[in-house]
Design a protein around this motif. Structure first.
Motif, mmCIF file in Angstrom:
data_model
loop_
_atom_site.group_PDB
_atom_site.id
_atom_site.type_symbol
_atom_site.label_atom_id
_atom_site.label_comp_id
_atom_site.label_asym_id
_atom_site.label_seq_id
_atom_site.Cartn_x
_atom_site.Cartn_y
_atom_site.Cartn_z
ATOM 1 N N ILE A 80 -0.591 -15.071 6.484
ATOM 2 C CA ILE A 80 -1.405 -15.727 5.454
ATOM 3 C C ILE A 80 -0.938 -17.166 5.145
ATOM 4 O O ILE A 80 -1.755 -18.097 5.158
ATOM 5 C CB ILE A 80 -1.450 -14.870 4.160
ATOM 6 N N PHE A 132 8.881 -11.969 -4.516
ATOM 7 C CA PHE A 132 8.640 -11.470 -5.870
ATOM 8 C C PHE A 132 9.202 -10.079 -6.048
ATOM 9 O O PHE A 132 9.338 -9.317 -5.092
ATOM 10 C CB PHE A 132 7.134 -11.422 -6.161
ATOM 11 N N GLN A 133 9.452 -9.743 -7.302
ATOM 12 C CA GLN A 133 9.903 -8.384 -7.605
ATOM 13 C C GLN A 133 8.851 -7.347 -7.199
ATOM 14 O O GLN A 133 9.165 -6.321 -6.632
ATOM 15 C CB GLN A 133 10.184 -8.264 -9.114
ATOM 16 N N ALA A 134 7.559 -7.688 -7.494
ATOM 17 C CA ALA A 134 6.484 -6.719 -7.219
ATOM 18 C C ALA A 134 5.866 -6.938 -5.838
ATOM 19 O O ALA A 134 4.745 -6.519 -5.586
ATOM 20 C CB ALA A 134 5.414 -6.813 -8.300
ATOM 21 N N LEU A 139 -0.928 -8.547 0.062
ATOM 22 C CA LEU A 139 -2.382 -8.385 -0.071
ATOM 23 C C LEU A 139 -2.772 -7.035 0.524
ATOM 24 O O LEU A 139 -2.498 -6.780 1.702
ATOM 25 C CB LEU A 139 -3.114 -9.522 0.648
ATOM 26 N N PRO A 140 -3.389 -6.164 -0.273
ATOM 27 C CA PRO A 140 -3.590 -4.777 0.149
ATOM 28 C C PRO A 140 -4.560 -4.606 1.324
ATOM 29 O O PRO A 140 -4.499 -3.612 2.019
ATOM 30 C CB PRO A 140 -4.150 -4.098 -1.110
ATOM 31 N N THR A 141 -5.439 -5.587 1.536
ATOM 32 C CA THR A 141 -6.443 -5.403 2.596
ATOM 33 C C THR A 141 -5.980 -5.978 3.930
ATOM 34 O O THR A 141 -6.755 -6.028 4.876
ATOM 35 C CB THR A 141 -7.775 -6.047 2.206
ATOM 36 N N PHE A 142 -4.715 -6.416 3.967
ATOM 37 C CA PHE A 142 -4.206 -6.989 5.214
ATOM 38 C C PHE A 142 -2.993 -6.197 5.690
ATOM 39 O O PHE A 142 -2.202 -5.710 4.878
ATOM 40 C CB PHE A 142 -3.843 -8.457 5.003
ATOM 41 N N HIS A 170 3.895 -8.401 -4.152
ATOM 42 C CA HIS A 170 2.653 -9.171 -4.094
ATOM 43 C C HIS A 170 2.125 -9.336 -2.678
ATOM 44 O O HIS A 170 1.783 -10.425 -2.251
ATOM 45 C CB HIS A 170 2.829 -10.548 -4.756
ATOM 46 N N ASP A 205 12.572 -13.756 -7.165
ATOM 47 C CA ASP A 205 12.531 -13.332 -8.569
ATOM 48 C C ASP A 205 12.785 -11.827 -8.609
ATOM 49 O O ASP A 205 11.890 -11.050 -8.302
ATOM 50 C CB ASP A 205 11.161 -13.689 -9.164
ATOM 51 N N PHE A 209 8.479 -17.774 -1.404
ATOM 52 C CA PHE A 209 8.604 -16.981 -2.621
ATOM 53 C C PHE A 209 8.847 -15.517 -2.278
ATOM 54 O O PHE A 209 8.194 -14.960 -1.404
ATOM 55 C CB PHE A 209 7.304 -17.068 -3.442
#
Lengths: 372, 229, 230
Positions: free
Chosen positions: B110, B93-95, B99-102, B97, B170, B91
């Motif tokens: 992941i 994504f547009q945003a 993970l901020p803590t990694f 996505h 996306d 996947f």
């Protein structure tokens, strides 16, 4: 990076909250360690004391307040012939003010009786004979009375000499002034008076036979009460109350811990809804998500447990060194209790994580990941 | 139930998706078939149902009715949708996505937890993938320290973690400035072409759509045109 | 029960002879503490009291003693220190502290329950015990340094829970609080621990009884300097 790293990161993303949650669990676990350690120490102190003396049954007077009321030493001759009795030892135990201390246990033991056998000399020597004006002090008693070998010690009207410091293997003995029975009888002017008889049974005697023996003793000498050592404590109202209270308070502390962890884990699940949805989208199974949340809360429990056990153990040591408690209570901080406390803490973590974990696994990734 | 045609990677028949107990009809009966190696762009105005369709393809969501097959297996009835998402689909994504803590390297690792790779294999593969997207110098940076274009490159590397057959993107450049959008899109094109992956890309940018081999135009929950070049 | 009957009952229970061992602790507000272990010989009848206080411990005071007599309301006594001549306690010294504590010689020996003037002046709950307040005043046949003694009596157990002693100007001179009531060999309640606040504002005295042997046979010689020094 391992799965464990992922779990740690989860806890580390809000250090303050994790820290506060840890503080909550640790205080709860510290309370468990301290309270249960104290009450078990108390229990063990008495049991070890009696068991170490080779005592299976204690005969004492009915009634009496702090120390049992004295009775005539001839009672022993009336019961000594009963079956299964291997040895008897007459005792006169007084709780009285000695020099500057308000409450000191005077434990006078029949000269040559088996109650002397388990005393281990730390320094000095035992009294030479039944009439030497000498006493040995338990380690704690020596500390409380500030005595060393050769010092005089005023017992009632008599000045005795401290000839030895002993280790009794039990708290009661460590806090006692131990002397020969005839000596104390002479000092308080009560020849032939005793207030307890310790009885040791023959090795092959069963619990059932010991119970039967206590019944026979009470039948033979109606004015006394014979209790087995194991009953001795469990029959004590005060002790039962202490035990119930310590566990009750502990349970409450654990409950507070559970609520704290559950709150933290629920908050973390709500906060991380989006991230959890990403994990689902990249193929993590719901099981793995649940495992992550459960590991996090179990880890909170583990760390909280370890810290709590440390706080509890240190706290108990500090507490038992305070003048008010010193000598009365030696906490029993067995590895088993410490281990159990950590296990309880982990269980608290896992139980509190169950609902948040379930919640997290029910999240629907599609909605959270809509573009934008 | 119509049996799926053997050659299709993805095959949809009369696919619908409704929300709010039928009040919202996001898909109103969609039929298409996508072959292995296809590069398909789905275009259309906002709310035409293109993102919903992408989520159905990724097994993030289930259709209300109709059939959807992946290599002959019905996706709504897939016994293990997580395994499908982990191994077959990547996947983007547009945003982003992430993970901020990694870190970047960790984010890429992941999805690999769902495979048998060892920790060192995971680390090595994450390094290779980040090198592939030109970020070998950003391995230990957290997403907050990366630019938008860099973040999307990390997300692309992540989508490739388990060597999926199907990439779903996306609006992958929707949050990027034109320069970054250009280079990220070039990267996506090259990944599709050099490695022969199937790519389904949702966009409303006609120039991006123009580079796809096939364009599905959607309107109001339906496919209104299917242009192949 | 009338005041006279109550006082009489309290007088009766205090009669008899006993050998008592107690700890005497004088604490100053500054934190200093002086501890003596005492043996008390006590013999009381309706009209007389004989008391001998002897220090058992610590060694530097060992053998020091105070003998007190009271007959028909008149008190006298002597102080004994080994290797020193025996000193008589003058009437003017009866207010001084026993072994320099907050309890005076007079307090130790006088028996205000035997005074003729007794009155009930109220009731009050002390430490959860509902007490009758008895007011005793010395009459012409009793010589006291006090003008009035109030005692808070537990009418169930016949034990005073608090005693307040007032001077002729009505000022509170001493207050004795009973902090522990024990049971003796015959299971009768007796005050076992006392706290004494005296005119010295900077100290407080505590008696903590450790043992009592009752119905001990004493001779008159036990209450003489020679008998104590023996």
């Amino acid at each position: 990076m391992t799965f464990f790293t992922v779990v740690i990161r989860g806890l580390w993303r809000r250090p303050l909250r994790t820290g506060l949650t840890l503080a909550g669990i640790s205080i709860g676990i510290a309370a468990v360690v301290a309270l249960v350690g104290m009450s078990r120490g108390f229990e063990k102190g008495w049991q070890v004391g009696l068991k170490a003396r080779g005592t299976d049954i204690v005969v004492s007077n009915r009634g009496g307040s702090l120390t049992p009321k004295p009775f005539d030493a001839s009672v022993r001759d009336r019961i000594a012939g009963l079956p299964h009795i291997a040895a008897t030892c007459n005792l006169l135990v007084e709780v009285t003010s000695v020099e500057e201390s308000d409450l000191m246990i005077l434990s006078a033991r029949e000269w040559g009786g088996f109650a002397w056998n388990n005393l281990e000399l730390v320094s000095g020597r035992m009294p030479r004979d039944a009439t030497e004006e000498a006493a040995v002090l338990g380690q704690t008693a020596a500390e409380v009375l500030k005595k060393k070998i050769g010092d005089p010690i005023q017992i009632e009207t008599k000045k005795l000499t401290v000839v030895g410091i002993v280790k009794g293997g039990a708290l009661v003995e460590d806090g006692s002034v131990i002397l020969s029975l005839p000596l104390l009888q002479g000092i308080i002017g009560a020849p032939n008076q005793i207030n307890a008889i310790d009885i040791g049974v023959t090795p092959s005697t069963t619990e059932q036979q010991i119970k039967e023996l206590t019944r026979q003793i009470e039948q033979l000498v109606p004015e006394v009460r014979a209790v087995t050592v194991s009953e001795h404590l469990s029959h004590n109202e005060g002790f039962r109350l202490v035990k119930a209270m310590s566990w009750g308070t502990s349970l409450l502390a654990i409950l507070v811990g559970v609520l704290g962890v559950m709150n933290t884990m629920l908050m973390t699940v709500f906060e991380r809804t989006h991230e959890i949805c990403v994990l689902l989208a990249v193929g993590w199974t719901r099981g793995r998500i649940m495992r992550m949340i459960l590991y996090e809360s179990a880890l909170l429990g583990l760390f909280g447990g370890v810290i709590g056990v440390a706080i509890g153990a240190i706290g108990v040591q500090v507490l038992s060194a305070t003048p008010a408690i010193k000598g009365l209570l030696q906490p029993d901080l067995s590895i088993a209790l410490l281990g159990l406390s950590v296990v309880i803490a982990i269980a608290v973590g896992i139980i509190s994580g169950l609902y948040p974990a379930w919640r997290s696994s029910r999240l629907n990734p599609s909605q959270a990941l809509q573009a934008g | 139930m119509t049996p799926p045609s053997a050659s299709a990677l993805l095959e949809a028949k009369a696919l619908t998706r409704e929300f709010d107990e039928g009040h919202v009809k996001a898909l109103r009966g969609v039929d298409f078939s996508i072959k292995e190696g296809d590069f398909v762009a789905i275009v259309g105005p906002s709310g035409c149902g293109k993102s919903t369709l992408l989520q159905l393809l990724g097994a993030l969501d289930r259709p209300t009715s109709g059939t959807l097959f992946y290599r002959g297996i019905s996706l709504p009835d897939h016994p293990n949708p997580a395994a499908y998402r982990a191994r077959e689909v990547g996947f983007i994504f547009q945003a982003f996505h992430l993970l901020p803590t990694f870190t970047a390297a960790e984010n890429v690792q992941i999805p690999m937890f769902e495979t048998d790779r060892s920790a060192s294999e995971r680390r090595e593969r994450a390094f290779e993938l980040l090198k592939l997207v030109g970020l070998e110098h950003r391995l230990d940076h957290f997403p907050s320290k990366l630019s938008g274009g860099e973040r999307q490159r990390v997300a692309i590397a992540r989508s490739l973690a388990n060597e999926p057959s199907l990439l779903l993107a996306d609006e992958p450049t929707g949050n990027l400035d034109s320069e970054n959008a250009h280079s990220v899109f070039d990267l996506i094109i090259s990944l599709q072409q050099e490695q022969g992956r199937t790519m389904v890309l949702v966009t409303h940018d006609p120039t991006i759509a123009g580079r796809a081999g096939r364009t599905l135009r959607m309107m109001d929950g339906r496919i209104v045109s299917d242009d192949k070049r | 029960m009338s005041a006279a009957e109550l006082a009489d009952q309290l007088d009766v229970v205090s009669q008899g002879s006993a050998l008592i061992r107690t700890k005497l602790e004088v604490r100053s507000l500054a934190g200093a503490k002086r501890v003596l272990q005492l043996q008390i010989k006590q013999r009381r009848t309706k009209t007389t009291s004989d008391l001998a206080y002897q220090v058992l411990w610590p060694d530097e005071h060992k053998g020091e003693a105070v003998i007190l007599h009271q007959a028909h309301g008149v008190a006298k006594g002597s102080i004994i220190v080994p290797q020193q001549p025996v000193r008589a306690i003058k009437a003017s010294q009866m207010n001084e502290g026993l072994f320099d504590s907050d309890l005076s010689y007079q307090d130790a020996v006088e028996n205000f329950f035997a005074w003729k003037k007794q009155a009930l002046v109220g009731s009050e709950t002390i430490n959860g015990v509902n007490c009758q307040i008895l007011e005793s005043k010395p009459d012409s046949s009793s010589v006291s340094i006090y003008a009035k003694v109030r005692s808070w009596i537990d009418p169930q157990r016949f034990v005073p829970m608090r005693i307040e002693k007032y001077s002729s100007s009505g000022e509170l001179v001493r207050r004795i609080d009973v902090t522990r009531v024990a049971r003796d060999e015959k299971h009768h309640p007796i005050p076992a621990s006392l706290t004494v606040h005296g005119p010295r504002k900077n100290s407080v005295t505590e008696f903590n009884g450790a043992r009592i042997d009752q119905d001990v046979q004493f001779t008159d010689a036990d209450f003489t300097a020679a008998g104590v020094l023996k």
